[in-house]
Motif scaffolding. Structure first.
Motif, PDB file in Angstrom:
ATOM      1  N   ASN A  60       0.811  -1.219   0.000  1.00  0.00           N
ATOM      2  CA  ASN A  60       0.000   0.000   0.000  1.00  0.00           C
ATOM      3  C   ASN A  60       0.839   1.261   0.000  1.00  0.00           C
ATOM      4  O   ASN A  60       0.308   2.368   0.175  1.00  0.00           O
ATOM      5  N   TYR A  61       2.140   1.109  -0.179  1.00  0.00           N
ATOM      6  CA  TYR A  61       3.053   2.249  -0.188  1.00  0.00           C
ATOM      7  C   TYR A  61       3.672   2.425  -1.573  1.00  0.00           C
ATOM      8  O   TYR A  61       3.888   1.451  -2.303  1.00  0.00           O
ATOM      9  N   TYR A  62       3.984   3.663  -1.900  1.00  0.00           N
ATOM     10  CA  TYR A  62       4.617   3.975  -3.185  1.00  0.00           C
ATOM     11  C   TYR A  62       6.135   3.836  -3.128  1.00  0.00           C
ATOM     12  O   TYR A  62       6.764   3.480  -4.116  1.00  0.00           O
ATOM     13  N   TYR A  63       6.741   4.145  -1.982  1.00  0.00           N
ATOM     14  CA  TYR A  63       8.194   4.271  -1.956  1.00  0.00           C
ATOM     15  C   TYR A  63       8.967   3.001  -2.296  1.00  0.00           C
ATOM     16  O   TYR A  63      10.039   3.093  -2.916  1.00  0.00           O
ATOM     17  N   PRO A  64       8.484   1.782  -1.977  1.00  0.00           N
ATOM     18  CA  PRO A  64       9.300   0.612  -2.340  1.00  0.00           C
ATOM     19  C   PRO A  64       9.464   0.414  -3.841  1.00  0.00           C
ATOM     20  O   PRO A  64      10.463  -0.157  -4.283  1.00  0.00           O
ATOM     21  N   SER A  65       8.487   0.885  -4.632  1.00  0.00           N
ATOM     22  CA  SER A  65       8.635   0.766  -6.093  1.00  0.00           C
ATOM     23  C   SER A  65       9.305   2.007  -6.681  1.00  0.00           C
ATOM     24  O   SER A  65      10.084   1.900  -7.633  1.00  0.00           O
ATOM     25  N   LEU A  66       9.019   3.184  -6.120  1.00  0.00           N
ATOM     26  CA  LEU A  66       9.685   4.402  -6.580  1.00  0.00           C
ATOM     27  C   LEU A  66      11.164   4.388  -6.219  1.00  0.00           C
ATOM     28  O   LEU A  66      12.016   4.824  -7.001  1.00  0.00           O
ATOM     29  N   PHE A  67      11.444   3.897  -5.015  1.00  0.00           N
ATOM     30  CA  PHE A  67      12.806   3.875  -4.486  1.00  0.00           C
ATOM     31  C   PHE A  67      13.095   2.466  -3.944  1.00  0.00           C
ATOM     32  O   PHE A  67      12.984   2.232  -2.734  1.00  0.00           O
ATOM     33  N   LEU A  85       8.918   6.933   5.856  1.00  0.00           N
ATOM     34  CA  LEU A  85       9.660   6.804   4.599  1.00  0.00           C
ATOM     35  C   LEU A  85       8.780   7.200   3.417  1.00  0.00           C
ATOM     36  O   LEU A  85       9.248   7.837   2.466  1.00  0.00           O
ATOM     37  N   GLU A  86       7.506   6.843   3.490  1.00  0.00           N
ATOM     38  CA  GLU A  86       6.558   7.239   2.439  1.00  0.00           C
ATOM     39  C   GLU A  86       6.423   8.755   2.399  1.00  0.00           C
ATOM     40  O   GLU A  86       6.412   9.369   1.332  1.00  0.00           O
ATOM     41  N   TRP A  87       6.318   9.364   3.573  1.00  0.00           N
ATOM     42  CA  TRP A  87       6.178  10.816   3.658  1.00  0.00           C
ATOM     43  C   TRP A  87       7.397  11.502   3.044  1.00  0.00           C
ATOM     44  O   TRP A  87       7.260  12.443   2.253  1.00  0.00           O
ATOM     45  N   ILE A  88       8.586  11.034   3.397  1.00  0.00           N
ATOM     46  CA  ILE A  88       9.810  11.624   2.853  1.00  0.00           C
ATOM     47  C   ILE A  88       9.834  11.493   1.336  1.00  0.00           C
ATOM     48  O   ILE A  88      10.124  12.453   0.608  1.00  0.00           O
ATOM     49  N   ALA A  89       9.535  10.293   0.837  1.00  0.00           N
ATOM     50  CA  ALA A  89       9.600  10.030  -0.599  1.00  0.00           C
ATOM     51  C   ALA A  89       8.641  10.928  -1.377  1.00  0.00           C
ATOM     52  O   ALA A  89       9.035  11.580  -2.359  1.00  0.00           O
ATOM     53  N   LEU A  90       7.389  10.989  -0.953  1.00  0.00           N
ATOM     54  CA  LEU A  90       6.390  11.752  -1.703  1.00  0.00           C
ATOM     55  C   LEU A  90       6.563  13.253  -1.516  1.00  0.00           C
ATOM     56  O   LEU A  90       6.278  14.035  -2.430  1.00  0.00           O
ATOM     57  N   ARG A  91       7.024  13.655  -0.351  1.00  0.00           N
ATOM     58  CA  ARG A  91       7.236  15.078  -0.109  1.00  0.00           C
ATOM     59  C   ARG A  91       8.337  15.611  -1.016  1.00  0.00           C
ATOM     60  O   ARG A  91       8.211  16.656  -1.648  1.00  0.00           O
ATOM     61  N   GLN A  92       9.441  14.882  -1.092  1.00  0.00           N
ATOM     62  CA  GLN A  92      10.591  15.406  -1.831  1.00  0.00           C
ATOM     63  C   GLN A  92      10.378  15.385  -3.337  1.00  0.00           C
ATOM     64  O   GLN A  92      10.824  16.294  -4.041  1.00  0.00           O
ATOM     65  N   ILE A  93       9.661  14.397  -3.863  1.00  0.00           N
ATOM     66  CA  ILE A  93       9.494  14.365  -5.320  1.00  0.00           C
ATOM     67  C   ILE A  93       8.462  15.387  -5.797  1.00  0.00           C
ATOM     68  O   ILE A  93       8.425  15.708  -6.985  1.00  0.00           O
ATOM     69  N   SER A  94       7.638  15.904  -4.886  1.00  0.00           N
ATOM     70  CA  SER A  94       6.676  16.920  -5.291  1.00  0.00           C
ATOM     71  C   SER A  94       7.162  18.338  -5.002  1.00  0.00           C
ATOM     72  O   SER A  94       6.515  19.310  -5.420  1.00  0.00           O
ATOM     73  N   LEU A  95       8.303  18.463  -4.326  1.00  0.00           N
ATOM     74  CA  LEU A  95       8.852  19.782  -4.040  1.00  0.00           C
ATOM     75  C   LEU A  95      10.308  19.936  -4.489  1.00  0.00           C
ATOM     76  O   LEU A  95      10.835  21.050  -4.523  1.00  0.00           O
TER      77      LEU A  95
END
Length: 363
Positions: free
Chosen positions: A25-32, A131-141
Motif C-alpha cells: 500500500n506504499y509507493y516508496y518501495p517501487s519508486l525507491f 519513509l513514504e512521507w519523505i519520498a512523496l514530499r521530496q518528489i513533489s517539491l
C-alpha cells in the motif's frame, strides 16, 4: 519479563508475525527500491545517460576528435534513524493475562496473538509511513525539510535540496484553480523543458486533488469525450483511463501518461497534535522519464550489535522491531520500530516540476 506475557513466545514467533506485514500500500518501495549498504551516508549520482552523441566526419590522416565524458552530478547526505515506540500499560497487561487464563479455543488464542502483535504492526507501519512521507514530499517539491510542523524534533542535518535547475521548475499560463486552463499546452511545455535537459519525459505524477481540478477543465473534458458525446453536446468529467487514452493519441505529448498518488499519512507532533494528509504537494505535477526514481538506502542499526540483550528483536528488510519490559515504576511492555533509512532521489536533475496554480514556481 516480556516472555511471561505469552508463554513460550520466542523471537522466531515474532519474526513469523512480522513476516506477514507488507508494503504493497506504499509507493516508496517501487519508486525507491530498498537497497542495503554498510555506511550511514547516501550518494545520488546523476549521469546524463541516453544521449545519442554522433561521431564526426573526418578526413583521412586526421586525428579523431575527442568527445566530453557525460557530466556526473552528486548529491549526498546522511541516512537518518527513523523510529517510534508504543507502550502497553499495567491495566492492559492485567486484562491480557485474564483473557489468557480464560482462553479455551483456537479463536481465543488467535485474538490474544492479535492483541500482543497490535503494537508490533503499529511500529512497523510507523517506519514505513515516515519513509513514504519523505519520498512523496521530496518528489513533489524537489526537496525535503524537517521542522517542528512535520516532525516531533527539528533535525535540520537531514534536510535535502536536490537542486533541480530553475528551468525545470515552472508554472502555468492559466491556473488550474480557475476555468480556461490549457492543460495539454502546459504538458507540452514541460516535455520541452525535459528535452532541453536531455530527458524524455513519459510520466506525470499528481495527487487526487490536482487531478480533480485538471479534469474539470473544458479542454480536457472535450478532448477526452467520444465523438458521439461531442456531437450531442454531452459534457462528462473523464476518469484517469479516459484521460490517459486521450493523451496517448496526442503525438506531440510523447506518450505521456498520468499516475495518481493517492495516499494519506498521519503525523503526530511533539505536542500530541495529529495532522493527516497526502504528502504529495497539492497543485504540483512531477514529470519523469521512469517509474523508478532512486533507491531507499538502509544501513545496520546499533541495536543489532548488542550482545546478550534480553529484548525480543526481529528485523525484516530495513525495519527492526524490538519488544522489552520495564518493571519500575510500573510494569510496562514497550514495542519499538526503527530503521536507518532514506529514499534518495537519483533522477531529480532529469525531472520537471510544474506548479498548476501559479504562473511561476514559488514552492
Amino acid at each position: 519479563m516480556i516472555k511471561s506475557l505469552m508463554r513460550g513466545l520466542q523471537e522466531k514467533d515474532m519474526q513469523a508475525v512480522v513476516n506477514t506485514y507488507e508494503l504493497k500500500n506504499y509507493y516508496y518501495p517501487s519508486l525507491f527500491p530498498i537497497t542495503s549498504q554498510k555506511s550511514l551516508t547516501w550518494k545520488a549520482l546523476e549521469v546524463q545517460t541516453g544521449l545519442r552523441v554522433a561521431g564526426d566526419v573526418i578526413s583521412f590522416n586526421s586525428s579523431i576528435p575527442k568527445k566530453d565524458r557525460e557530466a556526473i552530478a552528486r548529491i549526498d547526505g546522511d541516512i537518518p534513524k527513523i523510529g517510534l515506540s508504543r507502550e502497553k500499560t499495567e491495566d492492559f497487561l492485567n486484562e491480557y493475562n485474564n483473557l489468557r487464563a480464560l482462553a479455551n479455543s483456537d479463536e481465543d488464542l488467535r485474538r490474544l496473538v492479535e492483541m500482543w502483535a497490535e503494537d508490533t504492526e503499529f511500529c512497523w507501519a510507523g517506519v514505513a509511513n515516515r519513509l513514504e512521507w519523505i519520498a512523496l514530499r521530496q518528489i513533489s517539491l524537489g526537496k525535503v525539510k524537517f521542522t517542528n510542523q512535520n516532525n516531533a524534533a527539528v533535525v535540520t542535518q537531514f534536510d535535502v535540496d536536490y537542486q533541480i535547475p530553475a528551468s525545470q521548475k515552472m508554472g502555468v499560463t492559466d491556473s488550474w484553480n480557475a476555468s480556461g486552463a490549457k492543460v495539454t499546452q502546459a504538458f507540452k511545455a514541460a516535455i520541452k523543458a525535459g528535452k532541453d535537459a536531455n530527458s524524455s519525459l513519459k510520466f506525470a505524477w499528481m495527487n487526487m486533488d490536482t487531478f480533480s481540478k485538471m479534469v474539470e477543465q473544458e479542454e480536457i473534458i472535450k478532448k477526452s469525450a467520444s465523438f458521439a458525446n461531442n456531437a450531442l453536446g454531452i459534457s462528462q468529467t473523464p476518469d484517469l483511463s479516459t484521460v490517459n487514452s486521450m493523451l496517448s493519441r496526442q503525438a506531440w505529448l510523447n506518450g505521456l501518461q498520468i499516475i495518481l498518488v493517492d495516499q494519506d499519512i498521519t503525523l503526530e507532533l511533539a505536542n500530541g497534535k495529529r495532522n493527516t494528509g497526502n504528502p504529495f504537494e497539492d497543485d504540483v505535477v512531477l514529470f519523469t522519464e521512469s517509474k523508478v526514481l532512486g533507491k531507499t538506502f538502509h544501513a545496520p542499526l546499533a541495536d543489532e550489535s548488542i550482545e546478550g540483550s534480553v529484548a525480543l528483536k526481529t528485523k525484516r528488510s530495513h525495519t527492526l522491531i524490538k519488544k522489552y519490559a520495564i518493571e519500575r515504576p510500573t510494569v510496562t511492555e514497550v514495542t519499538e520500530g526503527m530503521a536507518n533509512a532514506f529514499p534518495a532521489w537519483m533522477g531529480a536533475g532529469r525531472s520537471v516540476l510544474m506548479q498548476t496554480n501559479n504562473s511561476t514556481w514559488n514552492k
